[in-house]
Design a protein around this motif. Structure first.
Motif, PDB file in Angstrom:
ATOM      1  N   LEU A 221       0.986  -1.275   0.034  1.00 61.94           N
ATOM      2  CA  LEU A 221       0.035  -0.063  -0.142  1.00 61.94           C
ATOM      3  C   LEU A 221       0.913   1.244  -0.155  1.00 61.94           C
ATOM      4  O   LEU A 221       0.355   2.404  -0.180  1.00 61.94           O
ATOM      5  CB  LEU A 221      -1.038  -0.073   1.340  1.00 61.94           C
ATOM      6  N   GLN A 222       2.358   0.919   0.114  1.00 58.24           N
ATOM      7  CA  GLN A 222       3.125   2.335   0.107  1.00 58.24           C
ATOM      8  C   GLN A 222       3.740   2.379  -1.202  1.00 58.24           C
ATOM      9  O   GLN A 222       4.894   3.103  -1.393  1.00 58.24           O
ATOM     10  CB  GLN A 222       4.137   2.291   1.244  1.00 58.24           C
ATOM     11  N   ALA A 223       3.371   1.626  -2.275  1.00 61.23           N
ATOM     12  CA  ALA A 223       4.022   1.397  -3.558  1.00 61.23           C
ATOM     13  C   ALA A 223       4.033   3.149  -4.352  1.00 61.23           C
ATOM     14  O   ALA A 223       3.004   3.643  -3.913  1.00 61.23           O
ATOM     15  CB  ALA A 223       3.445   0.472  -4.306  1.00 61.23           C
ATOM     16  N   GLU A 224       5.006   3.141  -5.187  1.00 61.14           N
ATOM     17  CA  GLU A 224       4.610   4.411  -5.841  1.00 61.14           C
ATOM     18  C   GLU A 224       3.524   4.417  -6.688  1.00 61.14           C
ATOM     19  O   GLU A 224       3.117   3.484  -7.360  1.00 61.14           O
ATOM     20  CB  GLU A 224       6.085   4.591  -6.765  1.00 61.14           C
ATOM     21  N   GLY A 225       2.912   5.800  -6.831  1.00 57.66           N
ATOM     22  CA  GLY A 225       1.857   5.864  -7.550  1.00 57.66           C
ATOM     23  C   GLY A 225       0.395   5.083  -7.092  1.00 57.66           C
ATOM     24  O   GLY A 225      -0.428   5.009  -7.945  1.00 57.66           O
ATOM     25  N   ARG A 226       0.339   4.773  -6.083  1.00 57.27           N
ATOM     26  CA  ARG A 226      -0.816   3.946  -5.489  1.00 57.27           C
ATOM     27  C   ARG A 226      -1.875   5.150  -5.400  1.00 57.27           C
ATOM     28  O   ARG A 226      -1.580   6.003  -4.264  1.00 57.27           O
ATOM     29  CB  ARG A 226      -0.337   3.195  -4.341  1.00 57.27           C
ATOM     30  N   GLY A 227      -3.036   4.833  -5.710  1.00 62.77           N
ATOM     31  CA  GLY A 227      -4.192   5.504  -5.478  1.00 62.77           C
ATOM     32  C   GLY A 227      -5.043   4.992  -4.463  1.00 62.77           C
ATOM     33  O   GLY A 227      -4.617   4.750  -3.437  1.00 62.77           O
ATOM     34  N   GLY A 374       6.279  -1.667   7.600  1.00 61.83           N
ATOM     35  CA  GLY A 374       4.860  -1.976   7.830  1.00 61.83           C
ATOM     36  C   GLY A 374       3.984  -0.978   8.311  1.00 61.83           C
ATOM     37  O   GLY A 374       2.759  -1.278   8.706  1.00 61.83           O
ATOM     38  N   THR A 375       4.377   0.282   8.692  1.00 66.92           N
ATOM     39  CA  THR A 375       3.587   1.232   9.300  1.00 66.92           C
ATOM     40  C   THR A 375       3.782   2.579   8.495  1.00 66.92           C
ATOM     41  O   THR A 375       4.846   2.970   8.042  1.00 66.92           O
ATOM     42  CB  THR A 375       4.017   1.460  10.874  1.00 66.92           C
ATOM     43  N   LEU A 376       2.456   3.155   8.265  1.00 66.89           N
ATOM     44  CA  LEU A 376       2.671   4.388   7.424  1.00 66.89           C
ATOM     45  C   LEU A 376       2.996   5.616   8.335  1.00 66.89           C
ATOM     46  O   LEU A 376       2.754   5.641   9.471  1.00 66.89           O
ATOM     47  CB  LEU A 376       1.213   4.440   7.184  1.00 66.89           C
ATOM     48  N   PRO A 377       4.232   6.254   7.606  1.00 70.11           N
ATOM     49  CA  PRO A 377       4.760   7.524   8.464  1.00 70.11           C
ATOM     50  C   PRO A 377       3.900   8.458   8.734  1.00 70.11           C
ATOM     51  O   PRO A 377       2.677   8.550   8.012  1.00 70.11           O
ATOM     52  CB  PRO A 377       5.789   7.948   7.401  1.00 70.11           C
ATOM     53  N   ARG A 378       3.641   9.087   9.887  1.00 74.58           N
ATOM     54  CA  ARG A 378       2.960  10.172  10.290  1.00 74.58           C
ATOM     55  C   ARG A 378       2.612  11.149   9.558  1.00 74.58           C
ATOM     56  O   ARG A 378       1.794  11.624   9.205  1.00 74.58           O
ATOM     57  CB  ARG A 378       3.432  10.739  11.684  1.00 74.58           C
ATOM     58  N   ALA A 379       3.622  11.422   8.479  1.00 76.27           N
ATOM     59  CA  ALA A 379       3.671  12.497   7.702  1.00 76.27           C
ATOM     60  C   ALA A 379       2.730  12.317   6.620  1.00 76.27           C
ATOM     61  O   ALA A 379       2.135  13.218   5.786  1.00 76.27           O
ATOM     62  CB  ALA A 379       5.115  12.942   7.057  1.00 76.27           C
TER      63      ALA A 379
END
Length: 510
Positions: A221-227, A374-379
């Motif tokens: 889910l953190q891949a480039e260009g993922r909508g 495996g965790t989305l950065p807060r930014a």
């Protein structure tokens, strides 16, 4: 290809891949077949042709598809002010009955609620000129085909019937032969598209371990260009669990599955369409007909049941000419099932490579930045989330469960709290219950009290017990005499028996 044939009033069987515009393929001819006041004003119809009863009927398998088809038809019929009404379960009856009483032109509904209202004589189907069965093969899989046949028996014999589906099993063809008149079978495909799957969807299949799948999904889910992304699961419990895990990892995730109330399901879909949620975790109820702009990735968290389900799942991306990415995670136990799907669709993934969340080829194939965890950065947590979308009070049987999108999860939590209280009560120290054994109103030695009596045999009547209780006197053994012919006989057991035998002999001697 469909419009000229359907506008002429001919029965049509439409077959095409997902995302190719089937909804407007039957929607535009259906909207043209109804008579509305705008037609009378323009001189295209006579005033006596106007009616408040439905003039067209669309039968769909799922509630989500019902809502979407309704929205598409309302958009297409806005200029002529066509009245379109969705009828499906999970909502209160009263608003639907009131809308039918006021008058509608097109009804879009699921088979169960349509039959229910028709049986109550709230839905008049005698004026229907055009019938559409959308996703007929899914209705067959869900067991709705007998209900659909009952609905078709309630319609006028003289009507136009259109049947649309991505696949055509034998039973659906049999239904068409019984209820359609010389239908035109239209099968649409691009000239250079010879495969069974949509050509502009890039497919990846990995053999993954069940305990590593959540970590893999979080990195994909953190891949480039993922909508927007959709994650499909086979069971309701897995869908709820994956949505909770992704939310804890920082993703704006919602879920759609059968354990949620209708209000919570619609809340999640609205939040997904509006961009407040960018990950929708769902079961196969959302695999049919759901059309959301901007879906770039579809992830099969669990292997689908068959090749048809696989086609409809990955068809949520790459719609209307756009490109998309489909990722399937196959567990070791599901390899035989996947190989059947692979063979049926003539794919090139017979033996998927063993893959983990740290595998270099996963990062390379899906364009995941190096060092992604495996965790989305807060930014990057910029989405409003599911709670930003209000839950609509539908007034139906699921209204209580749909508060705040909790659905069945809230009920499970409340049940768990009640169970915990019951366990605490059970663990509380219990005072042992004392029983007194009596015979003929007299206390009998035994149990706790018998032991106390045995410990103090010399206690007199004054000290034997509390006032009002029977005195605890030692029990006198019962003596038995064995008689033979009216005289005492010898024998007996123990000391008493010996004494009784001696007395009998003395009496005989005298």
């Amino acid at each position: 290809m469909t419009l000229p044939v359907a506008l002429a009033g001919t029965d049509v069987i439409g077959q095409a891949k997902t995302g190719t515009g089937k909804t407007l393929g039957f929607g535009l001819p259906l909207l043209e077949s109804v008579t509305v006041p705008a037609d009378v004003e323009a001189g295209r119809a006579a005033p006596e042709q106007l009616t408040d009863a439905p003039q067209a009927l669309v039968v769909v398998p799922t509630r989500e598809l019902c809502q979407q088809v309704t929205n598409d038809l309302l958009t297409a019929g806005k200029a002529r002010n066509v009245r379109v009404l969705p009828i499906y379960g999970g909502r209160a009856y009263e608003p639907q009955v009131e809308a039918l009483t006021r008058g509608v032109d097109v009804v879009v509904g699921t088979p169960g609620r349509l039959l229910d209202l028709a049986g109550q004589r709230k839905l008049n189907l005698s004026e229907v000129r055009c019938l559409v069965l959308d996703e007929a093969d899914e209705m067959l899989d869900l067991g709705f085909l007998p209900d659909v046949e009952k609905i078709m028996d309630l319609l006028p014999a003289k009507r136009q019937t259109m049947l649309f589906s991505a696949t055509m099993p034998g039973q659906v063809i049999g239904l068409a032969r019984r209820y359609m008149r010389q239908p035109t079978h239209i099968r649409a495909a691009a000239p250079d598209d010879h495969g069974t799957t949509v050509a502009n969807i890039t497919q990846h299949v990995f053999r993954a371990h069940s305990m590593d799948k959540a970590e893999m999904v979080a990195r994909i889910l953190q891949a480039e260009g993922r909508g927007l992304a959709m994650v499909f699961c086979r069971t309701k419990r897995t869908a709820a669990d994956v949505a909770d895990q992704l939310t804890r990892r920082g993703f704006a995730a919602g879920s759609v599955h059968g354990d949620l109330g209708q209000g919570a399901r619609e809340q999640a879909l609205r939040a997904f369409r509006n961009g407040k949620v960018d990950v929708l975790v769902c079961t196969d109820v959302a695999a049919r007909g759901i059309d959301v702009d901007g879906v770039t990735h579809v992830i099969n968290y669990q292997t689908p049941e068959d090749e048809k389900t696989y086609l409809h799942r990955i068809g949520r991306t790459g719609r209307a000419g756009a490109t998309g990415t489909a990722v399937t995670l196959v567990d070791w136990d599901d390899i035989p099932r996947w190989q059947l799907i692979n063979k049926a669709l003539v794919l090139d993934f017979q033996d998927p490579p063993e893959t983990y969340s740290t595998s270099p080829h996963l990062f390379e194939l899906l364009r995941i930045p190096e060092g992604t965890k495996g965790t989305l950065p807060r930014a990057e947590r910029t989405r409003a989330g599911l709670d930003a979308e209000e839950v609509e009070d539908l007034g139906g049987p699921d209204a209580r469960r749909s508060r705040r999108g909790g659905g069945g999860r809230q009920e499970a939590q409340q049940k768990g709290q009640r169970d915990q209280k019951d366990k605490e009560k059970e663990r509380a120290p219990r005072t042992p219950r004392r029983r007194r054994r009596t015979r003929g109103g007299q206390a009998v030695a035994g149990g706790a009290e018998g032991a106390a009596e045995a410990a103090a045999p010399a206690a007199g009547p004054e000290t034997a017990g509390e006032p009002g209780e029977a005195p605890a006197t030692p029990r006198t053994p019962r003596r038995r005499r064995r008689r033979r012919g009216g005289s005492g006989g010898s024998g007996g057991g123990g000391t008493d028996g010996a004494g009784a035998g001696a007395a009998g002999q003395a009496a005989a001697g005298d």
